[in-house]
Scaffold this active site. Sequence first.
Site, short mmCIF file in Angstrom:
data_model
loop_
_atom_site.label_atom_id
_atom_site.label_comp_id
_atom_site.label_asym_id
_atom_site.label_seq_id
_atom_site.Cartn_x
_atom_site.Cartn_y
_atom_site.Cartn_z
CB CYS A 82 -1.03 0.05 1.16
SG CYS A 82 -0.35 0.51 2.71
CD GLU A 83 -0.83 5.60 -3.33
OE1 GLU A 83 -0.24 5.20 -4.46
OE2 GLU A 83 -1.75 6.38 -3.29
CG HIS A 84 -2.17 5.56 2.10
ND1 HIS A 84 -3.51 5.22 2.03
CD2 HIS A 84 -1.97 6.59 1.07
CE1 HIS A 84 -4.10 5.88 1.18
NE2 HIS A 84 -3.21 6.77 0.52
CG HIS A 85 0.23 2.51 6.24
ND1 HIS A 85 -1.01 2.29 5.42
CD2 HIS A 85 -0.08 3.17 7.53
CE1 HIS A 85 -2.02 3.17 6.36
NE2 HIS A 85 -1.43 3.71 7.29
CD GLN A 123 -8.77 -3.91 -2.57
OE1 GLN A 123 -8.26 -4.22 -1.45
NE2 GLN A 123 -9.86 -4.55 -2.88
CG HIS A 151 -5.79 -3.50 2.66
ND1 HIS A 151 -5.07 -2.61 1.86
CD2 HIS A 151 -6.64 -3.94 1.94
CE1 HIS A 151 -5.78 -2.35 0.65
NE2 HIS A 151 -6.73 -3.48 0.47
CB CYS A 153 -1.33 -0.77 6.51
SG CYS A 153 -2.90 -0.66 5.35
ZN LIG Z 1 -1.91 1.13 3.99
#
Ligand SMILES: [Zn+2]
Length: 191
Positions: A82-85, A123, A151, A153
């Site tokens: 995931c690009e956030h975490h 996603q 996920h 994260c």
């Molecule tokens: Zn994430």
Amino acid sequence: MARVTPKATDPIPGLVEDMLAALGEDPTRQGLKSTPARMSRALRELTDGYGVAPEDVIAGAVFDQDYDEMVVVKDIPFYSLCEHHLLPFFGHFHVGYLPKGRVVGLSKIPRLVGVFAHRLQLQERMTKEVAEALAGAVAPKGVGVVVEARHLCMEMRGVQKPGGQLITSYMLGTFRRDPRTRAEFLDLVRR
Ligand SMILES: [Zn+2]
């Protein structure tokens, strides 16, 4: 603190070493000595989809074919970050399309999924990107993509129950317009 890994051309090992130290670790201890180099290699591998154009994956595998029934490839496994975490999310793709005189070699659809999964992702975006890449390559009557994924994260941080799945879908053409086509696709996916 002396660097374990010499800063060669690849800046990532040095950055990982700094991160380990910032987390309170001792990057020079035995177990962590090779970690910066290993993590760098792993990250490069898990993001090697950046160097690949989706149309190149499919090019050469699109065939004229007088077949106009729905084609569905189910349960295509994928692993992404995931690009956030930068934590893993993983699960399965279900991809269907309704040909209009052209079909694509079936092994190319999992390859296409792999190219988009091996980038930092969301996603929702990945679901759409695979649908649009397939639509662009074979110009079908319609495309449907469903993605089910876990996920880490969310699970590891307790935001979501372990094992919970996030489901996304993206429909184009007849899959969007015609409820019967969409129902047929979703029925094949669920079966
Ligand atoms: Zn994430």
